[in-house]
Design an enzyme around this catalytic site. Structure first.
Site, PDB file in Angstrom:
ATOM      1  N   GLU B  67       0.814  -1.219   0.000  1.00  0.00           N
ATOM      2  CA  GLU B  67       0.000   0.000   0.000  1.00  0.00           C
ATOM      3  C   GLU B  67       0.844   1.265   0.000  1.00  0.00           C
ATOM      4  O   GLU B  67       0.498   2.271  -0.652  1.00  0.00           O
ATOM      5  CB  GLU B  67      -0.944   0.012   1.205  1.00  0.00           C
ATOM      6  CG  GLU B  67      -2.115  -0.955   1.089  1.00  0.00           C
ATOM      7  CD  GLU B  67      -1.789  -2.365   1.535  1.00  0.00           C
ATOM      8  OE1 GLU B  67      -0.608  -2.662   1.818  1.00  0.00           O
ATOM      9  OE2 GLU B  67      -2.732  -3.184   1.607  1.00  0.00           O
ATOM     10  N   HIS B 136     -11.095  -4.340  10.152  1.00  0.00           N
ATOM     11  CA  HIS B 136     -11.667  -4.393   8.798  1.00  0.00           C
ATOM     12  C   HIS B 136     -12.930  -3.543   8.692  1.00  0.00           C
ATOM     13  O   HIS B 136     -13.737  -3.771   7.799  1.00  0.00           O
ATOM     14  CB  HIS B 136     -11.998  -5.836   8.411  1.00  0.00           C
ATOM     15  CG  HIS B 136     -10.953  -6.503   7.563  1.00  0.00           C
ATOM     16  ND1 HIS B 136      -9.620  -6.233   7.692  1.00  0.00           N
ATOM     17  CD2 HIS B 136     -11.049  -7.412   6.561  1.00  0.00           C
ATOM     18  CE1 HIS B 136      -8.939  -6.970   6.821  1.00  0.00           C
ATOM     19  NE2 HIS B 136      -9.777  -7.682   6.117  1.00  0.00           N
TER      20      HIS B 136
END
Lengths: 311, 354
Positions: B67, B136
């Site tokens: 990322e 999440h």
């Protein structure tokens, strides 16, 4: 090998930074400076092997790269003084030198941060099929960062037109490379990503130039990235104008071994006296002119502070 | 959820995102989509499905799980005139991108005195959780609101999902597009032709006179349900979708509070130093001398639990919002009123595993 061109370029960097050392105690440069004295030959050699429209990304230690890439010395001094004559009207300063006009578009005060930006720039060049290549300059310390490895992996995966240049001065601030990694095997690390590397450890401008030319040929052919490791020594402190050898983290003998083979002096020795003197006069004149320009350039109006937050 | 805008056809939020992306990729060759899974058969809730076949692997490609560097790559491409859309399956993953987003994307234009720009879009999904747990489900829009140089948008409707995304793609600045997983299946009327939202413009979804409620992202849906229940006890609630959190349409919100005298902000995030704190502060600054009654709701100040019973306590719901609103209005029955269950079908019917 154009020794006169090399001498002009390396000397103007050396004289510029020596002037910073001289002026810094007057507080006219109100910002951190990371000097490249001792390392200038790398930027000069690699930029000499590039085309003018190739792109360079650098670090907070980029005075040498900026000038070698063709940056305007007047604008650079005005930028260091925080004046409107600077490339960024004083809002960038020493740690963020750059100028899209000379295709130097990224420098960062955070180690390794500009590496993926260079990769992304190269991605766009590849998509467009422009034939231009990108060079990412960074230090050995940047290879400690995860983003260095992520960037090499992606650049190789996509066979991007990028040359990675590691200026290995052995120290991240005062931490020796052997205290930071099990082996200083930069070339092997690049090879792990299938990126061919060359190590230039003799510290000469011509060796770096020839290695860069070969690497750039490969990159421009579309064969994917290449990697250069260039050994060097940072003569002065990590930040600021002073020496640091008295701190005891490195030995005077180690430093002097590099200073004895100073590339500025060696390149000067390649020239006959009259052309050497002519270049020195030209460098001195240009520097004096740049300083006058920077001194006379006004400071930005305080209302400028809110400009350019959004495009 | 009713929408004022003209004719269109029914699309869900995910389809609206896909359509907006496809139309912008057709319009401008510089637009491309990158991110983990953007070219996989599921296409991230269908929001990127088929783009790789339509536009090729140069313009819709999967990335390594990196990322930090991939955000830097998107920025580098944007500096070079491209218009990347970098998609993240969870906003939690943006914690790995903070250096590039905050230290580079937000600042290049300023540091180069306008000579460079970073026209990139970062799309990120957030919960409600459906068992996604603590790592999440998180919503970090307020982190990005804090940073000058970044725009933040949290579309709630299918109509705004398309319009906000197109506005984000066409804008010359980095824009964080925050999408809620519970909204992808929600349908709305979406015009076929491309259109761009006005950046920084809120929408009043229903007018009211007793209380202004601002609902962020999925919480807007819960606020609208609460407003319906509050009608049962005679309270008239104005519900505002800010849509854009940076820039924030404080004029619309504060003018509403000036009329109603009361403000409840329900954020899809934690309250501490969050969007609700910012909205209420700006309203108070906008209304000097006025003393509106204010309140805010958001996630409990805990990590998000996985098990459903704890999760239900973690999030504001239509029911808890209605109860809080009645108390904030000083309603005579506030202490005894039971709005009853306020079902949220997109939550109860949601099934994983994604």
């Amino acid at each position: 090998m154009d020794w006169e061109d090399f001498y002009f370029k390396i000397l103007r960097i050396r004289r510029t930074e020596e002037k910073i050392v001289q002026l810094y105690p007057t507080d006219v440069v109100k910002s951190p400076v990371h000097l490249s004295i001792g390392q200038e030959f790398i930027s000069v050699a690699i930029c000499a092997a590039l085309n003018v429209d190739d792109i360079a990304f650098g670090t907070y230690r980029s005075h040498a790269l900026f000038l070698a890439k063709g940056g305007d010395i007047r604008a650079m001094w005005a930028e260091l003084f925080g004046k409107v004559g600077g490339m960024a009207r004083g809002r960038a300063g020493s740690m963020h030198l750059g100028d899209p006009a000379v295709n130097m578009v990224g420098t960062s005060a955070i180690v390794a941060t500009s590496i993926p930006n260079a990769v992304g720039y190269a991605l766009a060049e590849k998509i467009r099929g422009s034939g231009r290549i990108v060079v990412a300059f960074f230090g050995d310390g940047a290879t400690d960062e995860g983003v260095f490895h992520e960037s090499l992996n992606f650049a190789s995966l996509k066979k991007l037109p990028i040359l990675f240049v590691c200026e290995n001065n052995s120290y991240a601030i005062y931490s020796h490379v052997h205290d930071r990694m099990p082996a200083a095997n930069f070339i092997e690390r690049a090879a792990g990503y299938l990126i061919p590397g060359t190590k230039v450890d003799d510290g000469t401008i011509d060796a770096v130039y020839f290695a860069a030319r070969d690497a750039i040929d490969r990159v421009r052919r579309g064969a994917g990235p290449a990697f250069l490791e260039c050994a060097c020594s940072r003569w002065l402190d990590h930040v600021g104008p002073g020496s640091d050898v008295e701190l005891g983290y490195r030995s005077l003998a180690e430093l002097e071994s590099w200073q004895r083979r100073d590339e500025v002096a060696r390149v000067a020795g390649m020239l006959d006296e009259s052309s050497r003197r002519q270049i020195e006069r030209a460098v001195d004149d240009e520097l004096a002119d740049a300083l006058i320009f920077a001194h006379e350039s006004p400071f930005p109006d305080p209302t400028e502070v809110e400009r350019h937050v959004f495009a | 959820m009713s929408l004022p805008e003209g004719a269109g056809r029914s699309l869900n939020y995910a389809q609206a995102i896909l359509e907006g992306t496809r139309q912008e990729m057709e319009r401008d060759d510089n637009v491309f989509v990158m991110g983990l899974g953007v070219d996989d058969p599921k296409g991230l809730h269908g929001t990127t499905i088929g783009l790789n076949r339509l536009f090729g692997a140069d313009r819709c490609f999967d990335t390594p799980i990196a990322e930090d560097a991939m955000t830097g790559v998107a920025i580098g491409a944007a500096l070079n005139g491209m218009r990347p859309i970098h998609v993240h399956q969870r906003m939690d993953f943006l914690m790995l991108c903070m250096n590039q987003l905050v230290n580079v994307a937000a600042k290049q234009h300023y540091m180069f005195a306008g000579a460079l720009k970073v026209p990139m879009v970062v799309r990120a999904s957030i919960g409600r959780s459906w068992g996604q747990g603590a790592q999440h489900s998180q919503a970090f829009h307020s982190f990005f609101m804090h940073v000058p140089g970044l725009r933040v948008v949290c579309p709630t409707t299918a109509f705004d999902a398309k319009g906000a995304l197109i506005a984000a793609i066409r804008d010359d600045n980095p824009v964080m597009v925050v999408e809620h997983r519970m909204l992808y299946a929600l349908k709305g009327i979406v015009p076929l032709e491309p259109y761009a939202s006005v950046i920084g413009k809120a929408r009043i979804l229903r007018p009211g006179t007793d209380l202004t409620i601002v609902g962020v992202s999925h919480m807007l849906a819960e606020c609208l349900r609460a407003a319906n229940r509050l009608e049962d006890i005679g309270l008239s609630v104005e519900v505002i979708d800010p849509i854009w959190l940076a820039p924030l349409d404080i004029d619309t919100i504060a003018a509403s509070v000036a009329r109603t005298g009361r403000l409840l902000v329900v954020d899809n995030g934690w309250t501490n130093c969050g969007a609700s704190a910012e909205i209420i502060s700006q309203v108070l600054e906008w209304l000097p001398g006025a003393a509106p009654v204010v309140g805010r709701m958001g996630f409990l100040p805990t990590p998000c639990p996985t098990t459903r019973v704890l999760e239900e306590a973690f999030y504001p719901t239509g029911r808890t919002i209605a109860l809080r609103a009645a108390r904030l209005c000083g309603h005579g029955q506030a202490d005894t009123w039971d709005p009853g269950p306020v079902p949220a079908s997109e939550v109860t019917e949601f099934r994983g595993p994604f």
